[in-house]
Design a protein around this motif. Structure first.
Motif, PDB file in Angstrom:
ATOM      1  N   VAL A  28       0.822  -1.206   0.000  1.00 24.41           N
ATOM      2  CA  VAL A  28       0.000   0.000   0.000  1.00 24.41           C
ATOM      3  C   VAL A  28       0.856   1.257   0.000  1.00 24.41           C
ATOM      4  O   VAL A  28       0.530   2.254  -0.630  1.00 24.41           O
ATOM      5  N   ASP A  29       1.972   1.232   0.707  1.00 22.86           N
ATOM      6  CA  ASP A  29       2.746   2.454   0.940  1.00 22.86           C
ATOM      7  C   ASP A  29       3.892   2.664  -0.046  1.00 22.86           C
ATOM      8  O   ASP A  29       4.735   3.526   0.153  1.00 22.86           O
ATOM      9  N   ARG A  30       3.937   1.858  -1.105  1.00 23.96           N
ATOM     10  CA  ARG A  30       4.991   2.018  -2.111  1.00 23.96           C
ATOM     11  C   ARG A  30       4.375   2.182  -3.496  1.00 23.96           C
ATOM     12  O   ARG A  30       3.355   1.574  -3.801  1.00 23.96           O
ATOM     13  N   ALA A  31       5.024   3.009  -4.305  1.00 25.54           N
ATOM     14  CA  ALA A  31       4.549   3.181  -5.681  1.00 25.54           C
ATOM     15  C   ALA A  31       4.642   1.843  -6.419  1.00 25.54           C
ATOM     16  O   ALA A  31       5.605   1.087  -6.234  1.00 25.54           O
ATOM     17  N   ILE A  32       3.634   1.554  -7.232  1.00 26.92           N
ATOM     18  CA  ILE A  32       3.649   0.333  -8.030  1.00 26.92           C
ATOM     19  C   ILE A  32       4.771   0.443  -9.060  1.00 26.92           C
ATOM     20  O   ILE A  32       4.815   1.401  -9.837  1.00 26.92           O
ATOM     21  N   ARG A  33       5.692  -0.500  -9.059  1.00 23.96           N
ATOM     22  CA  ARG A  33       6.839  -0.466  -9.973  1.00 23.96           C
ATOM     23  C   ARG A  33       6.388  -0.957 -11.343  1.00 23.96           C
ATOM     24  O   ARG A  33       6.371  -2.149 -11.627  1.00 23.96           O
ATOM     25  N   GLN A  34       6.013  -0.002 -12.190  1.00 30.40           N
ATOM     26  CA  GLN A  34       5.416  -0.352 -13.471  1.00 30.40           C
ATOM     27  C   GLN A  34       6.391  -1.090 -14.385  1.00 30.40           C
ATOM     28  O   GLN A  34       5.997  -2.019 -15.092  1.00 30.40           O
ATOM     29  N   ASP A  35       7.681  -0.707 -14.378  1.00 32.47           N
ATOM     30  CA  ASP A  35       8.671  -1.400 -15.217  1.00 32.47           C
ATOM     31  C   ASP A  35       8.771  -2.875 -14.828  1.00 32.47           C
ATOM     32  O   ASP A  35       8.717  -3.764 -15.685  1.00 32.47           O
ATOM     33  N   ALA A  36       8.919  -3.111 -13.534  1.00 32.67           N
ATOM     34  CA  ALA A  36       9.087  -4.482 -13.045  1.00 32.67           C
ATOM     35  C   ALA A  36       7.820  -5.301 -13.271  1.00 32.67           C
ATOM     36  O   ALA A  36       7.884  -6.465 -13.689  1.00 32.67           O
ATOM     37  N   ALA A  39       7.385  -6.118 -16.983  1.00 29.27           N
ATOM     38  CA  ALA A  39       8.320  -7.174 -17.376  1.00 29.27           C
ATOM     39  C   ALA A  39       7.851  -8.525 -16.870  1.00 29.27           C
ATOM     40  O   ALA A  39       7.913  -9.540 -17.582  1.00 29.27           O
ATOM     41  N   GLU A  40       7.373  -8.551 -15.641  1.00 27.00           N
ATOM     42  CA  GLU A  40       6.904  -9.824 -15.052  1.00 27.00           C
ATOM     43  C   GLU A  40       5.702 -10.378 -15.811  1.00 27.00           C
ATOM     44  O   GLU A  40       5.589 -11.593 -16.016  1.00 27.00           O
ATOM     45  N   LEU A  41       4.821  -9.476 -16.246  1.00 26.53           N
ATOM     46  CA  LEU A  41       3.615  -9.903 -16.945  1.00 26.53           C
ATOM     47  C   LEU A  41       3.847 -10.072 -18.447  1.00 26.53           C
ATOM     48  O   LEU A  41       2.967 -10.543 -19.165  1.00 26.53           O
ATOM     49  N   GLY A  42       5.029  -9.653 -18.919  1.00 27.07           N
ATOM     50  CA  GLY A  42       5.362  -9.810 -20.332  1.00 27.07           C
ATOM     51  C   GLY A  42       4.618  -8.870 -21.246  1.00 27.07           C
ATOM     52  O   GLY A  42       4.249  -9.233 -22.369  1.00 27.07           O
ATOM     53  N   VAL A  43       4.377  -7.638 -20.764  1.00 30.41           N
ATOM     54  CA  VAL A  43       3.663  -6.649 -21.571  1.00 30.41           C
ATOM     55  C   VAL A  43       4.449  -5.341 -21.554  1.00 30.41           C
ATOM     56  O   VAL A  43       5.391  -5.169 -20.784  1.00 30.41           O
ATOM     57  N   SER A  44       4.045  -4.408 -22.408  1.00 29.99           N
ATOM     58  CA  SER A  44       4.662  -3.077 -22.380  1.00 29.99           C
ATOM     59  C   SER A  44       3.977  -2.247 -21.306  1.00 29.99           C
ATOM     60  O   SER A  44       2.925  -2.616 -20.763  1.00 29.99           O
TER      61      SER A  44
END
Length: 221
Positions: A28-36, A39-44
């Motif tokens: 909840v208290d951390r920004a969602i790491r969109q790059d990671a 990459a994990e989901l295999g999408v841009s």
């Protein structure tokens, strides 16, 4: 054809990220790491950002300028609002659905409760999702699509609170018993009993959540 594929991908990402948030797998208290995450989901990052925008509209995440997306914190104020709306809408819709349900819909409700009981007894992930599925199985036969869609959104917002509500020992068994009694009345098409039991079931959850938030000192909402 390309548009259909892109739309399906977007919908799948919304479901995937929503499920992670509701399961408590995103801090909840951390920004969602969109790059990671992309990459994990295999999408841009583009369809992922679209999915996060959708989830912001649903009320699960919020965006902060120059900081990205964050999962919204649990607050007693939000819980009170979500459950107050459910108390106003859900008992009546469930009662109506019990009178209108087909045999196929009645069988689906029984099967969904069996799955919920199995997940609860296993103390594993997915209890919140099965709880939501069970309640919606009792609502959809009402043939009130607009109200049911509103209630489905309320259940999504409330699912993390269901997890918090079930944390204390013994509450999961009590919830199972309440669900069984509720389904019994629903299958009997006893609309008055369905209305009363659904109201009492939701109200008890609110009372439990108030005690938990107050005990944790989280009163400011």
């Amino acid at each position: 054809m390309t548009g259909i594929i892109v739309r399906n991908l977007s919908e799948q990402l919304v479901d995937l990220v929503r499920d992670r948030i509701l399961a408590g797998q995103v801090d909840v208290d951390r920004a969602i790491r969109q790059d990671a995450l992309a990459a994990e989901l295999g999408v841009s990052k583009i369809p992922l950002r679209e999915a996060l925008t959708r989830l912001e509209q649903e009320g699960l995440v919020r965006s902060r300028a120059n900081r990205g997306y964050f999962v919204r914190e649990l607050t007693i104020a939000e819980a009170e609002e979500v459950y107050a709306l459910r108390l106003k809408l859900e008992p009546e819709v469930a009662a109506l659905a019990s009178a209108r349900a087909t045999e196929q819909e009645r069988s689906a409700a029984m099967q969904t409760l069996a799955q919920l009981d199995e997940a609860t007894n296993a103390h594993g992930d997915g209890v919140g999702a099965f709880n939501r599925a069970f309640h919606l199985a009792l609502l959809r036969p009402s043939q009130q699509p607009i109200t049911t869609t509103m209630l489905e959104r309320l259940h999504v917002l409330g699912e993390r609170y269901v997890r918090k509500h079930l944390e204390p020992l013994g509450r999961d068994q009590r919830a199972n018993d309440e669900h069984s009694q509720l389904l019994e009345s629903w299958l009997a098409r006893d609309v008055d009993a369905v209305r009363e039991r659904m109201f009492a079931h939701i109200e008890q959850t609110v009372l439990d959540l108030r005690r938990e938030f107050h005990g944790a000192g989280n009163l400011d909402g």
